[in-house]
Enzyme design. Sequence first.
Site, PDB file in Angstrom:
ATOM      1  N   HIS A   1       0.836  -1.203   0.000  1.00 32.28           N
ATOM      2  CA  HIS A   1       0.000   0.000   0.000  1.00 32.28           C
ATOM      3  C   HIS A   1       0.873   1.255   0.000  1.00 32.28           C
ATOM      4  O   HIS A   1       0.528   2.257  -0.617  1.00 32.28           O
ATOM      5  CB  HIS A   1      -0.918   0.011   1.223  1.00 32.28           C
ATOM      6  CG  HIS A   1      -1.957  -1.067   1.180  1.00 32.28           C
ATOM      7  ND1 HIS A   1      -3.283  -0.803   0.975  1.00 32.28           N
ATOM      8  CD2 HIS A   1      -1.845  -2.414   1.305  1.00 32.28           C
ATOM      9  CE1 HIS A   1      -3.958  -1.941   0.978  1.00 32.28           C
ATOM     10  NE2 HIS A   1      -3.111  -2.928   1.188  1.00 32.28           N
TER      11      HIS A   1
ATOM     12  N   ASP B   1      -5.519   5.853   1.747  1.00 30.26           N
ATOM     13  CA  ASP B   1      -5.525   4.435   1.445  1.00 30.26           C
ATOM     14  C   ASP B   1      -6.823   3.830   1.975  1.00 30.26           C
ATOM     15  O   ASP B   1      -7.301   4.223   3.044  1.00 30.26           O
ATOM     16  CB  ASP B   1      -4.315   3.777   2.114  1.00 30.26           C
ATOM     17  CG  ASP B   1      -4.192   2.314   1.767  1.00 30.26           C
ATOM     18  OD1 ASP B   1      -4.933   1.501   2.363  1.00 30.26           O
ATOM     19  OD2 ASP B   1      -3.358   1.989   0.910  1.00 30.26           O
TER      20      ASP B   1
ATOM     21  N   THR C   1      -5.391   0.019  -3.636  1.00 26.45           N
ATOM     22  CA  THR C   1      -4.229  -0.579  -4.278  1.00 26.45           C
ATOM     23  C   THR C   1      -4.497  -2.020  -4.682  1.00 26.45           C
ATOM     24  O   THR C   1      -3.618  -2.679  -5.215  1.00 26.45           O
ATOM     25  CB  THR C   1      -3.005  -0.535  -3.344  1.00 26.45           C
ATOM     26  OG1 THR C   1      -3.311  -1.248  -2.153  1.00 26.45           O
ATOM     27  CG2 THR C   1      -2.629   0.890  -3.016  1.00 26.45           C
TER      28      THR C   1
END
Length: 186
Positions: A21, A115, A137
């Site tokens: 990530h 994220d 991701t």
Amino acid sequence: MADNGRRRWRLVLVASPLQGHMTPMLQLGTYLHSKGFSITIAHPEFNPPDSSNHPDFIFLQLPDNLSGPGNFTSFLRFLQALNDNCKPHLQEYLVRIINAKIEEYEKESVVIIYDNLMVFGGSVAVDLDLPSIIMHTSGAAFFPAYKIIPQLHQEGRFPVHGNFYLPKIIYKRSKIRPDQRLAYTD
């Protein structure tokens, strides 16, 4: 910083400490910086990135009060603790930035790119009325699985023992006027 004649942009990228990530987040930051945006990388203390590889970025280390994922009974509990512990520190930092810019009368806007594991980034964005973007991701197959897991769990078909933590993604339409849009020119 990117300046479309009216406003400069500070992008705060909230990175997960997991390597799969962190690397894409740093790559995104590098690309956006090459287009003139000011980049701040907000990251937990656990597994921090090497700031010497990105000298033009501001690195904000968020105290996480953790010594690593090995001290938790499950990875999901680790993620929950990470999110709970980092949120107040990010919020405090952003409030300081916003207040400093008001006092300086600078036209700088803050956008949070976080994220998908660091859901507190979206929560802070909503609390401070800032625009935000979720960065995933994972592959495309992740989305259908992510949406169906709560239903499978409710039906007893997903074998999760103990408390099940599935972060809620906060979707909010940002109130960005056309003159505030992120823009760059090649």
